[in-house]
Design an enzyme around this catalytic site. Structure first.
Site, PDB file in Angstrom:
ATOM      1  N   HIS A   1       0.007   5.331   7.275  1.00  0.00           N
ATOM      2  CA  HIS A   1      -1.137   4.425   7.293  1.00  0.00           C
ATOM      3  C   HIS A   1      -2.404   5.194   7.627  1.00  0.00           C
ATOM      4  O   HIS A   1      -3.421   4.605   7.981  1.00  0.00           O
ATOM      5  CB  HIS A   1      -0.936   3.319   8.326  1.00  0.00           C
ATOM      6  CG  HIS A   1       0.395   2.669   8.226  1.00  0.00           C
ATOM      7  ND1 HIS A   1       1.489   3.108   8.943  1.00  0.00           N
ATOM      8  CD2 HIS A   1       0.824   1.646   7.458  1.00  0.00           C
ATOM      9  CE1 HIS A   1       2.541   2.360   8.618  1.00  0.00           C
ATOM     10  NE2 HIS A   1       2.164   1.479   7.717  1.00  0.00           N
TER      11      HIS A   1
ATOM     12  N   GLY B   1       0.808  -1.210   0.000  1.00  0.00           N
ATOM     13  CA  GLY B   1       0.000   0.000   0.000  1.00  0.00           C
ATOM     14  C   GLY B   1       0.844   1.264   0.000  1.00  0.00           C
ATOM     15  O   GLY B   1       0.315   2.367  -0.079  1.00  0.00           O
ATOM     16  N   HIS B   2       2.180   1.088   0.089  1.00  0.00           N
ATOM     17  CA  HIS B   2       3.095   2.233   0.051  1.00  0.00           C
ATOM     18  C   HIS B   2       3.866   2.290  -1.268  1.00  0.00           C
ATOM     19  O   HIS B   2       4.886   2.976  -1.358  1.00  0.00           O
ATOM     20  CB  HIS B   2       4.105   2.145   1.196  1.00  0.00           C
ATOM     21  CG  HIS B   2       3.489   2.042   2.554  1.00  0.00           C
ATOM     22  ND1 HIS B   2       2.615   2.983   3.035  1.00  0.00           N
ATOM     23  CD2 HIS B   2       3.602   1.097   3.525  1.00  0.00           C
ATOM     24  CE1 HIS B   2       2.228   2.622   4.258  1.00  0.00           C
ATOM     25  NE2 HIS B   2       2.814   1.487   4.572  1.00  0.00           N
TER      26      HIS B   2
END
Lengths: 327, 327
Positions: free
Chosen positions: B215, B55-56
């Site tokens: 996050h 997700g990064h």
């Protein structure tokens, strides 16, 4: 409107100043910010000039540099640059071997580049990209729209120009690459032009715009959100059904600005498998935000059929802010 | 949730398959997709292994390649990879000169990399990045969080490893670079983890989260949306006030995934001017989506103070999917 800006009236100027400062080793900003040009020009080389509305970054300024464009003219957001910008750019980068204008097929862009070519009093040839298979004519174009395939034309023609190819041959090459290139896009959300302050269009929470244009203009139809595989089915069918050939190809999965990298690679995975089933083998890949629509969520697929010459030119070194590789 | 995916359960696997296919000249996907490693390994070189929640992207797999990482372990979205992934990666890339684990300071990551180092039965040293000045401890970290500065550590240590530097010296170099690096972020919107299906947090239409984590975890405070210059004022003051030095520096303006390029360059322009007023001269720049939070809108600023050695290593050639340049 939630944006990291100071004011709509200054966003373009400030972003160009930031861009030129960040990439001063590659580009120089022209007077009155009319154009971005290479920091180091090559006399005797055909000069490549492109441009268009801003909001599609890195297109076009991000593609100015060795092996690609010599200058790019940024219009206001989603607005054609003016002929005087193009004339100033042509004057700044003219190396004595002629100038090639690379223009996306939108009426404002085509008209203004035509006017500039006529008024500049220089040896200028124009080529027009029209790779979008989604619609035959659209809100801002007569004939197909020029979208992400434009960067592939710019890369390949740029490499040929670097190798010393003349103006007429570059124009023919550019038209040939455009002719072997097809694209189609899908949007999951709209974008918001800073000066407008509200979204360009609205989509329901379960809707997507299939065949969307890069300004958020309508595509083929508005449909229910579908899985990535179903979206790839439709886009690949449209592209492969129109491109008129098979064999080795470049596949560009282009994010519109608001789509995570993870989703672009899911789409790449789906599109690649579908293309290969149709006899189009993906031997070159590019995945990322290259021709954006501000923060729109969605992506486009672009396929360019390769031959030996085009593959070699694609692989040739390039050094721009947004695209760089060496042999 | 509007995403270009097939299903939350398959998004990571499909995106890794797409990534490996798109960049097969640079990377190979390990068995059971436990890690991404270089396609071509260099025996006798210290191997650099990183990883973390997905997700990064492009962090970390996008930084695997010549001049940077040897392998990266992708966890599920915003979830630490497991020790068995790290052990498998270490085994796959061990070139006989030791292994350096580069770990962002989150409790799960640190714990699992520690466990892997202990269980692997290899010569492994771990360094931890903690460049985020926003908060001193946070939801998932004891001490400062490791954020976008991690890629700067990976690049510089990667260049030194390529030049033959030994394990202990690489660890010392990595700690030194981390010690000269500070970051801070701001979010304008949340992101949505595919498996969750709803936004991680909510922000009002006129709010932003100053000091946000990657996050979406809380930062310093939730405040009214401010102009880019005011945001840069606060972030630069926090960074420059903590970094403990002046002189030449890298400035990384990192998009979180949903912010247009144009806005990132507005922020670069604002941050650069403010740093230079404080005696920090931006001589190296990187602007784009490098350490993202899915489709979050916002950005982070990272500053690394340079010296001759670090500048030379930053400038050294790198060939990864997401970062590439040649001398």
């Amino acid at each position: 409107m939630k944006k990291l800006i100071n004011a709509p009236a200054t966003v373009l100027a400030e972003s160009l100043d930031g861009f030129a400062a960040a990439h001063a080793d590659i580009v120089t900003l022209g007077p009155e910010r009319k154009f971005v040009r290479r920091a180091a020009l090559t006399p005797g080389k055909v000069a490549l000039v492109s441009g268009g509305g801003s909001g599609h970054e890195p297109l076009h300024a991000g593609f100015v540099g060795f092996g690609m464009l010599d200058a790019a003219c940024p219009g206001q957001v989603f607005t054609s640059p003016t002929p005087d910008q193009m004339i100033a750019a042509a004057e700044a980068v003219d190396g004595g071997a002629g100038i090639l204008f690379i223009v996306k097929n939108y009426e404002g862009d085509v008209m203004n580049f035509d006017m500039a070519a006529e008024m500049a009093g220089r040896d200028i040839v124009k080529i027009v990209t029209d790779d979008d298979v989604a619609v035959e004519t659209s809100t801002y174009s007569t004939g197909r729209r020029g979208v992400a395939g434009t960067l592939i034309v710019e890369k390949i023609v740029g490499a040929a120009a670097e190798a010393g190819t003349g103006l007429a041959d570059l124009a023919a090459l550019g038209r040939r690459v455009n002719g072997q290139t097809r694209s189609m896009g899908v949007a999951l959300t709209s974008c918001t032009v800073p000066a407008a302050g509200t979204p360009t269009f609205t989509l329901g929470e379960d809707e997507m715009e299939m065949g969307v244009g890069i300004h958020g203009e309508p595509g083929r139809r508005r449909v229910k959100l579908a899985p990535a595989d179903a979206i790839a089915d439709e886009m690949v069918a449209a592209i492969a059904g129109d491109i008129g050939g098979t064999g080795d190809a470049i596949l560009l999965v282009n994010g519109f600005g608001g789509t995570p990298s993870m989703e672009l690679y899911v789409m790449f995975n789906a599109a690649r498998a579908r293309l290969e089933r149709r006899g189009i083998k993906v031997t070159r890949a590019l995945v990322g935000n290259y021709v954006t629509s501000l923060e729109m969520a969605g992506c486009s697929l672009t396929v360019t059929l390769l031959d030996g010459e085009i593959a070699r030119l694609w692989d040739a070194p390039v050094q721009t802010a947004a695209l760089r590789w060496a042999m």
